[in-house]
Write a protein that holds these residues in place. Structure first.
Motif, PDB file in Angstrom:
ATOM      1  N   THR A 244      -2.860   9.547  10.543  1.00  8.22           N
ATOM      2  CA  THR A 244      -3.770   9.528  11.680  1.00  8.22           C
ATOM      3  C   THR A 244      -3.532   8.289  12.525  1.00  8.22           C
ATOM      4  O   THR A 244      -3.233   7.211  12.016  1.00  8.22           O
ATOM      5  N   LYS A 245      -3.655   8.466  13.814  1.00  8.05           N
ATOM      6  CA  LYS A 245      -3.588   7.361  14.751  1.00  8.05           C
ATOM      7  C   LYS A 245      -5.010   6.913  15.048  1.00  8.05           C
ATOM      8  O   LYS A 245      -5.758   7.606  15.725  1.00  8.05           O
ATOM      9  N   ASN A 246      -5.385   5.771  14.530  1.00 12.56           N
ATOM     10  CA  ASN A 246      -6.733   5.251  14.726  1.00 12.56           C
ATOM     11  C   ASN A 246      -6.817   4.553  16.079  1.00 12.56           C
ATOM     12  O   ASN A 246      -6.033   3.643  16.370  1.00 12.56           O
ATOM     13  N   SER A 247      -7.760   4.972  16.905  1.00  6.16           N
ATOM     14  CA  SER A 247      -7.877   4.388  18.238  1.00  6.16           C
ATOM     15  C   SER A 247      -9.306   4.528  18.753  1.00  6.16           C
ATOM     16  O   SER A 247     -10.050   5.415  18.328  1.00  6.16           O
TER      17      SER A 247
ATOM     18  N   LYS B 100       0.843  -1.190   0.000  1.00 11.18           N
ATOM     19  CA  LYS B 100       0.000   0.000   0.000  1.00 11.18           C
ATOM     20  C   LYS B 100       0.879   1.241   0.000  1.00 11.18           C
ATOM     21  O   LYS B 100       1.975   1.245   0.548  1.00 11.18           O
ATOM     22  N   PHE B 101       0.329   2.291  -0.591  1.00 14.34           N
ATOM     23  CA  PHE B 101       1.081   3.533  -0.686  1.00 14.34           C
ATOM     24  C   PHE B 101       1.374   4.093   0.701  1.00 14.34           C
ATOM     25  O   PHE B 101       0.510   4.101   1.577  1.00 14.34           O
ATOM     26  N   GLN B 102       2.595   4.552   0.877  1.00 13.80           N
ATOM     27  CA  GLN B 102       3.005   5.178   2.141  1.00 13.80           C
ATOM     28  C   GLN B 102       3.840   6.394   1.803  1.00 13.80           C
ATOM     29  O   GLN B 102       4.920   6.274   1.239  1.00 13.80           O
ATOM     30  N   ASP B 103       3.314   7.581   2.128  1.00  8.82           N
ATOM     31  CA  ASP B 103       3.960   8.838   1.767  1.00  8.82           C
ATOM     32  C   ASP B 103       4.716   9.388   2.961  1.00  8.82           C
ATOM     33  O   ASP B 103       4.146   9.611   4.023  1.00  8.82           O
TER      34      ASP B 103
ATOM     35  N   PHE C 283      -9.734   6.787   6.935  1.00 10.79           N
ATOM     36  CA  PHE C 283      -9.433   5.785   5.919  1.00 10.79           C
ATOM     37  C   PHE C 283      -9.540   6.435   4.550  1.00 10.79           C
ATOM     38  O   PHE C 283     -10.318   7.372   4.330  1.00 10.79           O
ATOM     39  N   ASN C 284      -8.727   5.924   3.634  1.00  3.33           N
ATOM     40  CA  ASN C 284      -8.706   6.458   2.281  1.00  3.33           C
ATOM     41  C   ASN C 284      -9.853   5.894   1.459  1.00  3.33           C
ATOM     42  O   ASN C 284     -10.276   4.751   1.644  1.00  3.33           O
ATOM     43  N   VAL C 285     -10.345   6.702   0.552  1.00  5.63           N
ATOM     44  CA  VAL C 285     -11.299   6.265  -0.461  1.00  5.63           C
ATOM     45  C   VAL C 285     -10.674   6.579  -1.814  1.00  5.63           C
ATOM     46  O   VAL C 285      -9.589   7.161  -1.904  1.00  5.63           O
TER      47      VAL C 285
ATOM     48  N   LYS D 138      -2.062   2.675  12.070  1.00  7.13           N
ATOM     49  CA  LYS D 138      -2.023   4.045  11.569  1.00  7.13           C
ATOM     50  C   LYS D 138      -2.288   4.052  10.064  1.00  7.13           C
ATOM     51  O   LYS D 138      -1.977   3.098   9.361  1.00  7.13           O
ATOM     52  N   THR D 139      -2.843   5.144   9.607  1.00  5.34           N
ATOM     53  CA  THR D 139      -3.168   5.273   8.195  1.00  5.34           C
ATOM     54  C   THR D 139      -2.605   6.576   7.654  1.00  5.34           C
ATOM     55  O   THR D 139      -2.751   7.630   8.275  1.00  5.34           O
ATOM     56  N   THR D 140      -1.949   6.491   6.514  1.00 11.76           N
ATOM     57  CA  THR D 140      -1.500   7.690   5.826  1.00 11.76           C
ATOM     58  C   THR D 140      -2.629   8.167   4.938  1.00 11.76           C
ATOM     59  O   THR D 140      -3.028   7.476   3.990  1.00 11.76           O
ATOM     60  N   LEU D 141      -3.160   9.319   5.240  1.00 12.00           N
ATOM     61  CA  LEU D 141      -4.324   9.839   4.543  1.00 12.00           C
ATOM     62  C   LEU D 141      -3.887  10.792   3.437  1.00 12.00           C
ATOM     63  O   LEU D 141      -2.972  11.597   3.612  1.00 12.00           O
TER      64      LEU D 141
END
Length: 935
Positions: free
Chosen positions: A263-266, A250-253, A289-291, A732-735
């Motif tokens: 973002t730290k998802n919690s 998955k893309f990671q910038d 989350f990305n769309v 964590k998710t890179t948005l």
């Protein structure tokens, strides 16, 4: 017979001893006249050669034969050998030149060279000692053996190898600190210690098994910092990139801009009990989350108390962010000049150049999303704001219109304003605001205009630093600061080198007016201070100042036993002193503050003493603070204490101690404290708290507790609060706000070089492909997949493996599904080697090394590849067809060596081996300085 023979032996032996003694005394008398001294000493730092000129003077009447014996310490070498033959005629004087080479491994400090003059019988005649001071050199260097580590098996541990070299001349103690990304926002630090002798190299290996969170990332960095002990001086840093080489990623910038963020998802759930009757249950969380186009971010907070029938939902909203736009629905909080809070919707738009932005929003003033009140009952508002250069913090301009329907004031407020920030240069900056308002009141149809402006500035004139601000708003101004005038000015000037004088002045008048509120409040505050802050001397610092304070208000008139018609005021003059100290180890620090003076209180004929003493002490994880105050500093303290007992002077004592620590390898965090307050108003109020948090890879468990006791007059109460909960930390998710694509790539061996996958050609299995800085390894079908890739341009970076390569490309990703074929072409091979050439007699000291010599390979002045020689001094590189230049990195050569030919130009053809001419490494020669002397 025997007696006669023994007597003769004694006679001849005595004669022999007398003859030897006579000869010795004669020789001693002669050698006493041999002068042996140091005539001249010089040192050439560039060649590291010590020149000594020794004078030997034979003042006797006989010839002299002998030697000069030389003894040198470690790291010193006598170029002319350890013995010098001396042959002098009678009355002859001779100057002897000696040379010594000081190598890099000579110990720092005073080194003694011993020179001994002996005669031909090896008897010592004289001795001299030459002292040479070797300057200390504490140079440490560090380098990672590889700056990029690839991993394809999550079960294997990672190994990071750091080479540290002591290029100095003293033994060094050092610490390497490895900083690893942790599952939380913090980092994990691992230390490795070592001791290196002069001119010694050592390799430190760090192995660890990445956490599951790290394994999910396509790429992460490990930072290594080297510190010299014991002063913790940094001598080097390295960053090692660890990359996954799976076939699907998955893309990671790493570089975020605009709306993009990580973002730290919690999610957190907790139970809280306050006192004996109040129970509260809470759940809160956030994440995104990305769309396919942009991303969605959700924040939520809901709690339920046993005294309520409905849950409260606040600070809950959902945001959709797409390229230049952002939509938010739910709880909206806007800290504007006229702030708006409640349920609402807002939208913002940023143009392509990112120099213009517009924001609009509508907010209904309700605290909870589940509020049962009818819509718009508590009022509502909306705003429109335009910004020029929103991301330029030195020069920007904004304008805004705000409308608010306030049912409590029974008014409709309109506010329009502009804000300007301007930097004239690096020293001067100003910020100005101007707002105009119009309020329409339902009562008697009143229309009230209003005005507010504010100006702030900061600047430097030589050694004078200035900053200040002024704010004014009319009495019916509907903004956050109604009926206010504030003026503040600060200045400090460097005097007497490192000392500086300071002056601070502050004036405030607060007198807002309301149509629905009869009592008109009024208060004035003046505070002026001037003093001198002395430069630190050792571990101590000191400052002192004169302080004037005036407070005047009508807010507390009703608190006094006798009703006051005029405004109450306190006027005070004080001397303020501050002393601070910090230990050399930085473990202890103390701050002492004194405020002593006199104040004029209401209803008092004479001035009264007032004072305050404050102490703050820190030791590692412990903080202790205490303050004692005698006399009222503010009208609130004076009025409330008079309400309790008008004959007792206000006094206050407060003491607290806090402790924080992490144990069990930082898994358990402990924060606790005790405090005690005693004053005329609230009486004795002890309190305590203790917070515990246990960290795991995914979960965090916490328990917070506090106990508070207060007693005022006849009222006594204890409040005990305890809270327990658990936090679930999701990945964590890179948005990204951009449109996103799934990139599919297929690699194959293009044997006929037509860039088309033909029958008979094969897919490339387990072949490494690099897109920007992300590495992939093809699967059995030769394919890779790169998901959630924002639209844009990416570089397919050339890679050469096992005789095959592909060309660099720029991928213009502009579709939701992007497919690309990667033909692999056969490459050529280039080989080279190094050899040493030197003369043992004239070469300076050096450490011959064949491995680790670096060659940079360029194509059209662009660095293509870096290769290292092996233990045999050889290197090999696989390159695409074309013209190249191989350049020797001279910084990787051993010390005191050089290469006359540092570059080689060559061409590579597919399937062929090209051997470069050998690179000859030569050794610098000793500089021999000769001097001639005459009688």
């Amino acid at each position: 017979m025997f007696s006669v023979a023994f007597q003769n032996f004694i006679k001849y032996f005595t004669t022999f001893l007398l003859l030897i003694g006579s000869l010795f005394l004669s020789a001693q008398n002669k050698t006493e006249n041999i002068l042996f001294d140091i005539h001249e000493k010089s040192y050439n730092a560039e060649s590291k050669i010590i020149d000594l000129v020794i004078v030997v003077d034979n003042n006797t009447t006989e010839n002299f034969k002998g030697k000069i014996k030389i003894s040198t310490p470690a790291g010193f070498k006598s170029i002319l050998g350890q013995e010098i033959i001396i042959d002098l005629q009678k009355n002859e004087r001779r100057f002897v030149s000696l040379k010594f080479f000081v190598s890099n491994n000579a110990d720092a400090g005073d080194a003694n060279i011993n020179l001994t003059l002996t005669n031909q019988y090896d008897q010592k005649i004289n001795e001299k000692t030459v002292t040479h001071k070797v300057d200390e050199n504490s140079l440490l260097q560090m380098i990672a053996e590889t700056s990029q580590v690839f991993r394809n098996n999550n079960q294997d541990s990672l190994k990071i190898r750091i080479k540290v070299s002591n290029k100095g001349n003293r033994t060094q103690q050092m610490t390497l600190v490895f900083k690893l990304p942790n599952h939380s926002d913090s980092n994990l630090f691992i230390e490795k210690h070592g001791i290196l002798r002069p001119q010694q190299d050592s390799v430190f290996t760090f192995s660890f098994l990445p956490s599951k969170e790290l394994l999910k990332q396509s790429i992460f960095d490990i930072n290594v910092t080297g510190f010299k002990d014991p002063d913790k001086e940094i001598f080097g840093t390295n960053r090692i990139s660890v990359q996954s080489i799976s076939n699907t990623q998955k893309f990671q910038d790493e570089q975020q801009s605009g709306f993009a963020s990580t973002t730290k998802n919690s999610i957190t759930t907790s139970y809280r009990r306050v006192g004996d009757n109040l129970n509260m249950y809470q759940i809160l969380g956030s994440g995104g989350f990305n769309v396919s186009s942009g991303y969605i971010f959700i924040n939520g907070n809901m709690f339920m108390m046993n005294s309520q029938s409905d849950p409260v939902v606040n600070n809950t909203y959902i945001s959709y962010r797409r390229e230049k736009s952002e939509f938010t629905l739910g709880n909206v909080s806007k800290l504007l000049e006229l702030s708006l809070f409640g349920r609402g919707i807002e939208y913002s738009f940023l143009n392509s150049a990112k120099d213009k932005k517009i924001e609009v929003g509508f907010i209904e003033q309700s605290f909870s999303l589940l509020e049962r009140n009818s819509f718009l009952k508590n009022g509502y508002g909306f705003y429109v704001k335009g910004i020029l250069n929103p991301y330029n913090f030195s020069r920007n301009l904004s304008s805004i219109y705000i409308f608010k329907n306030d049912p409590y004031e029974k008014a409709k407020h309109h506010l329009i304003g502009t804000e300007l920030t301007h930097s004239f240069n690096n020293l001067w900056q100003t910020t100005s605001k101007l707002y105009g308002g119009m309020s329409f009141y339902d009562q008697n149809g009143i229309t009230k205009p209003s005005l507010a402006f504010e100006s702030q500035y900061s600047g430097i004139i030589k050694k004078l630093n200035l900053n200040g601000n002024i704010f004014y708003s009319s009495d019916y101004y509907p903004g956050n600061r109604r009926g206010s005038l504030q003026i503040q000015q600060n200045a400090n000037l460097t005097v007497f080198k490192k000392h500086y004088a300071f002056v601070n002045a502050f004036y405030s008048n607060y007198s807002p007016k309301y149509y629905f509120y009869n009592t008109q409040l009024s208060s004035d505050n003046v505070k002026m201070e001037a003093g001198l802050n002395l430069a630190k001397k050792g571990s101590f610092g000191y400052s002192f100042a004169y302080q004037y304070q005036l407070e005047k208000s009508n807010s507390y008139n009703n608190f006094l036993p006798q009703l006051q018609k005029s405004d109450l005021s306190i006027k005070a003059h004080r001397i303020v002193e501050n002393i601070n100290w910090i230990s050399e180890s930085r473990k202890h620090s103390v701050v002492l503050a004194f405020e002593l003076g006199f104040a004029q209180y209401p209803n008092e004929e004479n001035q009264q003493f007032q004072g305050k003493f404050t102490v703050n002490y820190n030791y590692r994880k412990i903080n202790f603070a205490s303050q004692y105050q005698s006399g009222s500093y503010y009208l609130s303290e004076y009025a409330f204490s008079q309400l309790i007992d008008k004959n007792e002077k206000y006094k206050k004592l407060s003491t607290s101690v806090y402790y924080s620590s992490s144990v069990f390898k930082d898994k358990l965090s402990v924060t606790s404290g005790l405090s005690y307050t005693d004053d005329n108003i609230y009486g004795e109020s002890p309190s305590a708290f203790c917070n515990l948090k246990w960290h795991t890879r995914v979960y965090e468990f916490f328990v917070n507790s506090s106990l508070y006791n207060y007693s005022s007059a006849n009222n006594r109460n204890n409040i005990f609060t305890i809270e327990a909960g658990v936090t679930l930390n999701l990945q964590k998710t890179t948005l990204s706000t951009k449109k996103k694509s799934d990139v599919q790539a297929f690699a194959f061996y293009d044997k006929n070089n037509n860039n088309v996958f033909d029958s008979g050609e094969q897919a490339a299995i387990n072949y490494l492909i690099n897109i920007n800085n992300i590495a992939f390894k093809t699967y059995a079908d030769g394919k890779i997949s790169y998901k959630n890739v924002p639209f844009g341009k990416y570089r397919l970076k050339q890679s050469v493996q096992e005789g095959w390569y592909y060309d660099d490309q720029i991928l213009d990703v502009s579709q939701y599904t992007f497919e690309i074929a990667i033909p692999l072409h056969q490459n050529g091979t280039v080989a080279g080697h190094v050899k040493y050439q030197f003369d043992n007699k004239t070469a300076v000291d050096f450490n011959p090394r064949a491995n680790g010599i670096v060659f940079n390979i360029y194509r059209e002045n662009v660095l293509i590849e870096t290769v290292n020689t092996d233990d045999d001094g050889e290197f090999i590189a696989f390159l695409p067809t074309g013209n190249y230049t191989a350049s020797l990195n001279i910084s990787t050569l051993p010390q005191n060596t050089y290469c006359e030919t540092e570059r080689a130009v060559f061409s590579v053809k597919a399937g062929e081996l090209y051997t470069l001419p050998e690179f000859v490494i030569k050794v610098k020669e000793k500089k021999i300085h000769s001097k001639k002397f005459g009688n």
